[in-house]
Each structure stands twice: as C-alpha cells, then as structure tokens.
Design an enzyme around this catalytic site. Structure first.
Site, PDB file in Angstrom:
ATOM      1  N   SER A 138       1.993  -3.597  -1.884  1.00 41.27           N
ATOM      2  CA  SER A 138       1.720  -4.761  -2.740  1.00 41.27           C
ATOM      3  C   SER A 138       2.974  -5.227  -3.451  1.00 41.27           C
ATOM      4  O   SER A 138       3.875  -4.426  -3.752  1.00 41.27           O
ATOM      5  CB  SER A 138       0.675  -4.344  -3.778  1.00 41.27           C
ATOM      6  OG  SER A 138       0.652  -5.259  -4.836  1.00 41.27           O
ATOM      7  N   TYR A 163      -2.341   0.890 -10.397  1.00 41.43           N
ATOM      8  CA  TYR A 163      -2.481   0.304  -9.056  1.00 41.43           C
ATOM      9  C   TYR A 163      -1.116   0.255  -8.360  1.00 41.43           C
ATOM     10  O   TYR A 163      -0.958   0.710  -7.227  1.00 41.43           O
ATOM     11  CB  TYR A 163      -3.094  -1.100  -9.172  1.00 41.43           C
ATOM     12  CG  TYR A 163      -3.059  -1.883  -7.884  1.00 41.43           C
ATOM     13  CD1 TYR A 163      -3.812  -1.479  -6.780  1.00 41.43           C
ATOM     14  CD2 TYR A 163      -2.277  -3.028  -7.757  1.00 41.43           C
ATOM     15  CE1 TYR A 163      -3.774  -2.190  -5.591  1.00 41.43           C
ATOM     16  CE2 TYR A 163      -2.234  -3.748  -6.573  1.00 41.43           C
ATOM     17  CZ  TYR A 163      -2.988  -3.328  -5.496  1.00 41.43           C
ATOM     18  OH  TYR A 163      -2.944  -4.036  -4.317  1.00 41.43           O
TER      19      TYR A 163
HETATM   20  N1  LIG Z   1      -5.384  -9.861  -1.737  1.00 37.36           N
HETATM   21  C1  LIG Z   1      -4.162  -9.707  -2.264  1.00 37.36           C
HETATM   22  O1  LIG Z   1      -3.625 -10.624  -2.886  1.00 37.36           O
HETATM   23  C2  LIG Z   1      -3.393  -8.420  -2.071  1.00 37.36           C
HETATM   24  C3  LIG Z   1      -2.084  -8.363  -2.568  1.00 37.36           C
HETATM   25  C4  LIG Z   1      -1.368  -7.190  -2.397  1.00 37.36           C
HETATM   26  C5  LIG Z   1      -1.926  -6.112  -1.741  1.00 37.36           C
HETATM   27  N2  LIG Z   1      -3.205  -6.184  -1.280  1.00 37.36           N
HETATM   28  C6  LIG Z   1      -3.752  -4.997  -0.601  1.00 37.36           C
HETATM   29  O2  LIG Z   1      -4.286  -5.400   0.647  1.00 37.36           O
HETATM   30  C7  LIG Z   1      -5.421  -4.595   0.989  1.00 37.36           C
HETATM   31  C8  LIG Z   1      -6.609  -5.473   1.263  1.00 37.36           C
HETATM   32  O3  LIG Z   1      -6.864  -6.248   0.093  1.00 37.36           O
HETATM   33  P1  LIG Z   1      -8.039  -7.290  -0.011  1.00 37.36           P
HETATM   34  O4  LIG Z   1      -7.554  -8.417  -0.846  1.00 37.36           O
HETATM   35  O5  LIG Z   1      -8.618  -7.560   1.328  1.00 37.36           O
HETATM   36  O6  LIG Z   1      -9.066  -6.462  -0.907  1.00 37.36           O
HETATM   37  P2  LIG Z   1     -10.623  -6.189  -0.742  1.00 37.36           P
HETATM   38  O7  LIG Z   1     -11.039  -5.463  -1.974  1.00 37.36           O
HETATM   39  O8  LIG Z   1     -11.340  -7.450  -0.397  1.00 37.36           O
HETATM   40  O9  LIG Z   1     -10.675  -5.214   0.516  1.00 37.36           O
HETATM   41  C9  LIG Z   1     -10.587  -3.832   0.437  1.00 37.36           C
HETATM   42  C10 LIG Z   1     -11.794  -3.252   1.148  1.00 37.36           C
HETATM   43  O10 LIG Z   1     -11.642  -1.841   1.153  1.00 37.36           O
HETATM   44  C11 LIG Z   1     -12.883  -1.244   0.888  1.00 37.36           C
HETATM   45  N3  LIG Z   1     -12.607   0.061   0.292  1.00 37.36           N
HETATM   46  C12 LIG Z   1     -12.131   0.338  -0.951  1.00 37.36           C
HETATM   47  N4  LIG Z   1     -12.018   1.662  -1.115  1.00 37.36           N
HETATM   48  C13 LIG Z   1     -12.415   2.236   0.055  1.00 37.36           C
HETATM   49  C14 LIG Z   1     -12.538   3.566   0.488  1.00 37.36           C
HETATM   50  N5  LIG Z   1     -12.228   4.588  -0.307  1.00 37.36           N
HETATM   51  N6  LIG Z   1     -12.963   3.786   1.747  1.00 37.36           N
HETATM   52  C15 LIG Z   1     -13.297   2.763   2.585  1.00 37.36           C
HETATM   53  N7  LIG Z   1     -13.234   1.479   2.198  1.00 37.36           N
HETATM   54  C16 LIG Z   1     -12.796   1.221   0.944  1.00 37.36           C
HETATM   55  C17 LIG Z   1     -13.592  -2.187  -0.049  1.00 37.36           C
HETATM   56  O11 LIG Z   1     -15.010  -2.050   0.025  1.00 37.36           O
HETATM   57  C18 LIG Z   1     -13.102  -3.546   0.446  1.00 37.36           C
HETATM   58  O12 LIG Z   1     -14.040  -4.107   1.342  1.00 37.36           O
HETATM   59  C19 LIG Z   1      -5.600  -3.635  -0.180  1.00 37.36           C
HETATM   60  O13 LIG Z   1      -4.951  -2.438   0.124  1.00 37.36           O
HETATM   61  C20 LIG Z   1      -4.894  -4.334  -1.326  1.00 37.36           C
HETATM   62  O14 LIG Z   1      -4.453  -3.414  -2.280  1.00 37.36           O
HETATM   63  C21 LIG Z   1      -3.941  -7.316  -1.423  1.00 37.36           C
END
Ligand SMILES: NC(=O)c1ccc[n+]([C@@H]2O[C@H](COP(=O)([O-])OP(=O)(O)OC[C@H]3O[C@@H](n4cnc5c(N)ncnc54)[C@H](O)[C@@H]3O)[C@@H](O)[C@H]2O)c1
Length: 349
Positions: A138, A163
């Site tokens: 991230s 985080y």
């Molecule tokens: N969206 C953003 O702007 C952004 C920015 C930087 C990093 N990220 C990273 O990208 C990845 C995806 O983000 P996103 O925006 O799609 O978030 P999101 O919360 O929509 O997706 C994450 C998914 O992981 C599942 N999850 C969480 N813990 C889990 C576990 N222990 N076992 C199995 N499933 C689990 C959740 O139910 C969710 O559906 C994450 O790692 C997030 O930290 C996202």
C-alpha cells in the site's frame, strides 16, 4: 492450464481481477481461478455477495475454470490444504484488513489477516512451490514522507498506522522468503483505488452516501490536498502484467539465490486536488441522476483544517512499472468517477 489463487476475491480489487481473468484468460489462454475470501463484515457483506454473483454468472460463459472457497487466510490448515490440492502456479494475495482508522479500534484483525494470514500464504508457497507470488502492499507505507512523488527507493521505515506497519511487514517477510526459499515475489503498492462496486469506507463512496442522505461532507485542509487516485481497471491491468513477469531466479557469487524479489508502485501519477476531485464527483453524480439537478452542494460541503497525521500531497512515481512492464495508469478521474456514478445509480436505484 495455469492455476491461479486470488485471495480477497470478493473484495473490490480481487473481484475485478477475477472478472478480468474469466473474461480474457491469463496470457490469452484459459486458466483455473480459485477465489478465497472470508466475507467478513468490515463493510456491507451484500456488496461482496453482489460481486461474487457477478463473477459466478461470468464464469458460466468463460472458458476458464472457477472455484470459490469461503475461508480465512489466517486458517493455516485451510490454506495449506488448498495449496496441496490445487498446486497453484500463481498466487495473488489481496485478502487483508484494509483501512487506516479502523486499525485504531480493531488492531487484532490486522495482525490476524495481514500478518498471520500472509505468513500462512508464504509458508504454503514454500511447501508448494509457485512461479510467482504477487501481493498487495500500500501507498500507506510511505507514512509521513514529504518527498514527492513517492518512489520505491524511498525510505519507508516510519509507518504512521498499524495498517501501514503490516503492509511494510509483508514486504519484509516476502523478501525473506524470496531469499531463503527462492520464491519469486512482487509487492504492489496501490494508491487510492476507486471504481464501481468499490469500498464504501473510502472517501468518494462515503461522500456520495452522505450527499444523498442530505448530510454534510468535510473536506480537509480546505481542499488543498493532492492525492493520486487510481481507477480499478488500471490496477487490474497492472496486476495482470506483473503476474506474468516474475522476478528471475538467479544465483549470486556465493552460489546462493539472489532473492527474486520486487516491489512496485501502481498509482495514477497525476495528483488531483481534493476540491477538483469533489467537483468532478458532484458533476458526475448529477449526470448519472444519483442527485437531483438542483442539488445545493454548497450547503452540504464544509471546508475544514488539516487532520493530525494527514499529509498534504501524496502521489506515486510509477516509472519502474512503466520501465519493466510498459504500463502506467491511464484512466482519468472524469472517466472513472463517471463509471462509479453510473454503477451507483444502477445498484442503489
Ligand atoms: N483499495 C485501495 O485503495 C487500496 C490501496 C492500497 C492497498 N490496498 C490493498 O489491496 C488489497 C485489496 O483491497 P480492496 O480495496 O479490494 O479491499 P477489500 O476490503 O474490498 O478486499 C479485501 C477482501 O479480503 C477479504 N479478507 C479480509 N481478511 C481476510 C482473511 N483473513 N481471509 C480471507 N479473506 C479476507 C475481505 O472479505 C475482502 O473481501 C488489500 O490488501 C488492501 O490492503 C487497497
């Protein structure tokens, strides 16, 4: 047929990645996709179920195979059993507890999913060799860094949230496993990803909900913040290209593996002023009919000072991604927010 695991497959980015693989296969060929997600209730579970239902109907048309497993990456037995059974070629770990503010109230779940969960994925890759492990890091790892744009070579040793600390830890763990067990790994630092069926906890989505409910939105630092926004299709394009380009396995002079390890930024690279962002969002919400034409935006906007810990400008230096994969995010905020607004209108009616 390549076997691909996508964790967090009911999540915003994960679901978009699975859809893309179902539509286009991997490198033009059908693949087998296994999605894993625990469907936790951090935000509205029905949105995750909606994404899964869209995936399921796409999978019926697809030449690729699709399987969904409900479970947690923190469940060691489940993860190792799945790896043994499926023998994955490529693993994309997107499952994580996201959100900066939530980590103040709920630190445990960050350790469980982002640390123990990621460790389980690494151990599974160690015992069931994969061609490539790609995982989400991230932009938050840059903490309070002042030098912009943020480059992967910059120091990232000063996280300002749990985080961010877990994401930086993932990069360290991955480096160690790449070195010790010659596992090719690539970490991707995403910068504020947005789009249809995105995350309700993020600003553009929250602003929309609030405006619709007649509430007031707060714009920090009087709108003088600049942020990199990345449309989800650009993120998916970046992930797919990176998946196919694992860092090469090489031996050093000592005969031991040089860690096949890489980290990239994926961000728009064109920081937008928060006020311009809100203006475009407003216009697109009107255009899509989410809000009535006579909506009084000025009455629902409050310009407020900076919050402690906030940084005025964050954006990505994505030149390494461009150099190695010939790709830089392209979709403009106008195009992206238009698609979000259209989806919002359709979904919420
Ligand atoms: N969206 C953003 O702007 C952004 C920015 C930087 C990093 N990220 C990273 O990208 C990845 C995806 O983000 P996103 O925006 O799609 O978030 P999101 O919360 O929509 O997706 C994450 C998914 O992981 C599942 N999850 C969480 N813990 C889990 C576990 N222990 N076992 C199995 N499933 C689990 C959740 O139910 C969710 O559906 C994450 O790692 C997030 O930290 C996202």
């Amino acid at each position: 047929m390549k076997k691909i695991l996508v964790t967090g497959s009911a999540g915003f980015i994960g679901a978009n990645l699975v859809m893309r693989l179902l539509k286009e296969g991997f490198q033009g060929s059908p693949c087998r996709i296994v999605g894993l997600d625990n469907l936790n209730s951090y935000y509205d579970v029905s949105l995750k179920e909606y994404r899964l239902s869209v995936i399921l109907s796409e999978s019926e048309e697809s030449k690729s195979e699709y399987r969904f497993v409900k479970g947690s990456i923190a469940d060691r037995e489940l993860v190792s059993g799945l790896f043994e059974e499926e023998k994955f070629d490529i693993v994309v770990n997107l499952a994580a507890q996201a959100g900066v503010r939530y980590s103040i109230e709920n630190p445990d779940v960050y350790i469980e999913s982002n640390i123990i969960g990621f460790y389980n994925i690494l151990e599974a890759c160690r015992h069931n060799p994969v061609e490539h492990l790609v995982y989400a890091s991230s932009s938050s790892v840059y903490g309070g860094n002042k030098k912009v744009p943020f480059a992967v070579e910059d120091r990232v040793d000063n996280p300002v949230s749990l985080y961010a600390a877990t994401k930086k830890s993932n990069e360290l763990f991955a480096h160690c496993y790449s070195k010790l067990y010659d596992i090719p790994s690539t970490g991707l630092r995403f910068f504020t990803v947005y789009g249809p069926a995105g995350r309700p906890d993020m600003a553009y989505f929250g602003f929309t909900n609030k405006l619709l409910a007649g509430k007031t939105i707060q714009i920090y630092n009087y709108g003088n913040c600049r942020r990199d926004f990345t449309y989800v299709d650009d993120i998916v394009e970046g992930i797919v290209r990176v998946m196919a380009g694992a860092p090469a396995r090489k031996k050093g002079e000592d005969g031991l593996p040089i860690p096949p390890y890489a980290v990239y930024n994926i961000g728009g690279g064109q920081p937008e002023n928060l006020l311009d962002f809100v203006n475009i969002l407003q216009e697109e919400l009107l255009r899509a009919g989410v809000l009535p034409q006579d909506y009084d935006f000025d009455a629902h906007k409050e310009l407020v000072p900076m919050q402690p810990g906030d940084v005025p400008t964050t954006y990505a230096d994505s030149t390494a991604l461009e150099r190695d994969f010939g790709f830089t995010p392209k979709i403009t905020l106008r195009e992206g927010l238009r698609k979000f607004a259209q989806w919002y209108k359709e979904y919420y009616g």
